[in-house]
Scaffold this motif. Structure first.
Motif, PDB file in Angstrom:
ATOM      1  N   LEU A   1       0.828  -1.207   0.000  1.00  0.00           N
ATOM      2  CA  LEU A   1       0.000   0.000   0.000  1.00  0.00           C
ATOM      3  C   LEU A   1       0.860   1.254   0.000  1.00  0.00           C
ATOM      4  O   LEU A   1       1.704   1.458   0.878  1.00  0.00           O
ATOM      5  CB  LEU A   1      -0.925   0.008   1.222  1.00  0.00           C
ATOM      6  CG  LEU A   1      -1.819   1.244   1.391  1.00  0.00           C
ATOM      7  CD1 LEU A   1      -2.722   1.448   0.185  1.00  0.00           C
ATOM      8  CD2 LEU A   1      -2.647   1.127   2.677  1.00  0.00           C
ATOM      9  N   LYS A   2       0.652   2.117  -0.973  1.00  0.00           N
ATOM     10  CA  LYS A   2       1.363   3.384  -1.072  1.00  0.00           C
ATOM     11  C   LYS A   2       0.434   4.545  -1.395  1.00  0.00           C
ATOM     12  O   LYS A   2       0.710   5.680  -1.016  1.00  0.00           O
ATOM     13  CB  LYS A   2       2.439   3.304  -2.160  1.00  0.00           C
ATOM     14  CG  LYS A   2       3.556   2.329  -1.880  1.00  0.00           C
ATOM     15  CD  LYS A   2       4.558   2.323  -3.030  1.00  0.00           C
ATOM     16  CE  LYS A   2       5.698   1.339  -2.755  1.00  0.00           C
ATOM     17  NZ  LYS A   2       6.679   1.317  -3.873  1.00  0.00           N
ATOM     18  N   SER A   3      -0.660   4.255  -2.117  1.00  0.00           N
ATOM     19  CA  SER A   3      -1.447   5.331  -2.716  1.00  0.00           C
ATOM     20  C   SER A   3      -2.937   5.127  -2.490  1.00  0.00           C
ATOM     21  O   SER A   3      -3.421   3.994  -2.352  1.00  0.00           O
ATOM     22  CB  SER A   3      -1.155   5.383  -4.220  1.00  0.00           C
ATOM     23  OG  SER A   3      -2.077   6.183  -4.901  1.00  0.00           O
ATOM     24  N   VAL A   4      -3.672   6.252  -2.499  1.00  0.00           N
ATOM     25  CA  VAL A   4      -5.124   6.179  -2.395  1.00  0.00           C
ATOM     26  C   VAL A   4      -5.731   5.447  -3.593  1.00  0.00           C
ATOM     27  O   VAL A   4      -6.825   4.881  -3.493  1.00  0.00           O
ATOM     28  CB  VAL A   4      -5.762   7.580  -2.292  1.00  0.00           C
ATOM     29  CG1 VAL A   4      -5.364   8.270  -1.010  1.00  0.00           C
ATOM     30  CG2 VAL A   4      -5.407   8.440  -3.494  1.00  0.00           C
ATOM     31  N   SER A   5      -5.022   5.419  -4.702  1.00  0.00           N
ATOM     32  CA  SER A   5      -5.544   4.752  -5.896  1.00  0.00           C
ATOM     33  C   SER A   5      -5.690   3.248  -5.694  1.00  0.00           C
ATOM     34  O   SER A   5      -6.428   2.580  -6.425  1.00  0.00           O
ATOM     35  CB  SER A   5      -4.640   5.016  -7.103  1.00  0.00           C
ATOM     36  OG  SER A   5      -3.357   4.453  -6.909  1.00  0.00           O
ATOM     37  N   GLN A   6      -5.021   2.703  -4.677  1.00  0.00           N
ATOM     38  CA  GLN A   6      -5.090   1.271  -4.405  1.00  0.00           C
ATOM     39  C   GLN A   6      -6.242   0.898  -3.485  1.00  0.00           C
ATOM     40  O   GLN A   6      -6.555  -0.287  -3.331  1.00  0.00           O
ATOM     41  CB  GLN A   6      -3.772   0.806  -3.770  1.00  0.00           C
ATOM     42  CG  GLN A   6      -2.540   0.999  -4.637  1.00  0.00           C
ATOM     43  CD  GLN A   6      -1.258   0.758  -3.852  1.00  0.00           C
ATOM     44  OE1 GLN A   6      -0.608   1.693  -3.389  1.00  0.00           O
ATOM     45  NE2 GLN A   6      -0.887  -0.500  -3.678  1.00  0.00           N
ATOM     46  N   LEU A   7      -6.852   1.890  -2.866  1.00  0.00           N
ATOM     47  CA  LEU A   7      -7.839   1.597  -1.823  1.00  0.00           C
ATOM     48  C   LEU A   7      -9.103   0.915  -2.329  1.00  0.00           C
ATOM     49  O   LEU A   7      -9.864   0.342  -1.547  1.00  0.00           O
ATOM     50  CB  LEU A   7      -8.215   2.892  -1.083  1.00  0.00           C
ATOM     51  CG  LEU A   7      -7.106   3.514  -0.230  1.00  0.00           C
ATOM     52  CD1 LEU A   7      -7.552   4.861   0.313  1.00  0.00           C
ATOM     53  CD2 LEU A   7      -6.705   2.584   0.913  1.00  0.00           C
TER      54      LEU A   7
END
Length: 344
Positions: A142-148
């Protein structure tokens, strides 16, 4: 020319030199004027105000005071010179301040601290684990909001009352950040996957984060720095698309479009100073220009306040005792010695 005339001439010259020296050595505090600070009521502002009051009072023999009020009232008081220093002015965020700048009634001096941020966070152990607490990383990539939107991550942050969805811990209703984060949930197409949970108060927000952290549970939430939470816990801020003015205008408007999300704007924080005072007290302005607090030191002091249940004045005294390597660079050697002596 008679001897008596010569004596009078030298006496007059001496008086003129003495007057000139007196004028050169005159200072705002030396003239007995009081430096009044804005009595900022949020923790970081209160802490920084107490540090700077102590530095001026103990190091430079200034008469110092502060007056309480909300930020809008205190900003107007600074414009009117009823207050001379507003120690933590977040530039560009206040219409009152912006108007006073345009009218040349106030100026921004120095940088109170650098690197303040706001955004969406998760505990560090969610990404990296915590072997000391036997916590395994539940979202190591997990690094980015795009993965949520990934169903696996939705499950990691499952809402206890609606487990088919994740939970996003937002600001309390009525806070500016609540509206923006709600808009972001929609812009990032996360509204259907996550419960937009709004705690009742800021204290409830802190309690929810603290409880989850101490139990090693995953939690996704909005937060900002400098704060005690940032000082106490190791957190990871999730990446977002870069800030741009057009995107932000839509996100921060109640009726704006929700077709793209972006990061919060960068923050510039300075000492807000009355313009007349700035011209009358260059020696104090010189101190403020140097007085940049390391962000980790502010976070640490706020954590000290929370953990020890002490007020801003006590935290300021502890900072001055422990961090002479920081504030000692802001002041003269003589002032540093006087301040250190006052703390014993």
């Amino acid at each position: 020319m008679s001897i008596s005339t010569i004596k009078l001439t030298f006496a007059a010259a001496g008086l003129m030199l003495a007057a000139s020296a007196s004028t050169a050595n005159a200072s705002y505090c030396g003239d007995g004027k009081t430096v009044t600070f804005a009595g900022i009521d949020w923790e970081s502002g209160a802490f920084i105000t107490e540090v700077m009051k102590t530095i001026l009072a103990k190091g430079y023999d200034c008469q110092v005071d502060s007056i309480p009020g909300n930020s809008v009232t205190l900003e107007q008081a600074t414009a009117n010179n009823d207050v001379q220093i507003f120690a933590e002015e977040w530039l560009g965020r206040s219409d009152i301040w912006n108007k006073a700048v345009e009218e040349k009634k106030v100026v921004a001096v120095g940088k109170t601290f650098v690197g303040a941020s706001e955004g969406w966070f998760v505990p560090d152990y969610v990404v990296h684990g915590d072997p000391a607490r036997n916590i395994e990383a539940k979202a190591p990539d997990l690094k980015s909001v795009s993965q949520l939107s990934d169903p696996k991550l939705v499950e990691v942050f499952a809402d206890p009352e609606e487990p088919s969805k994740g939970r996003f811990l937002n600001c309390p209703s009525g806070w500016t950040c609540e509206g923006v984060s709600t808009a972001k949930l929609e812009a990032y197409k996360l509204g259907e996957a996550y419960v937009n949970f709004r705690p009742g108060t800021g204290t409830a927000l802190d309690s929810a984060i603290t409880s989850a952290y101490l139990q090693g549970e995953p939690i996704l939430f909005y937060y900002w720095s400098p704060t005690a939470i940032m000082g106490k816990f190791k957190l990871v801020q999730l990446e977002e698309p870069a800030y741009n003015e057009a995107c932000w205008k839509e996100l921060s408007s109640a009726n704006g479009k929700r077709d793209q999300g972006c990061a919060f704007p960068s923050v510039d924080v300075a000492y807000g100073v009355n313009s007349t005072f700035a011209s009358e007290a260059p020696e104090i302005i010189a101190i403020l220009e140097k007085a940049t607090f390391p962000l980790e030191a502010v976070n640490g002091s706020l954590a000290y306040m929370a953990d020890n249940k002490v007020d801003a004045a006590a935290a300021a005294a502890e900072f001055l005792k422990a961090k002479a390597d920081v504030w000692g660079k802001w002041v003269s050697e003589e002032a540093r010695g006087k301040i250190e002596a006052s703390l014993k």
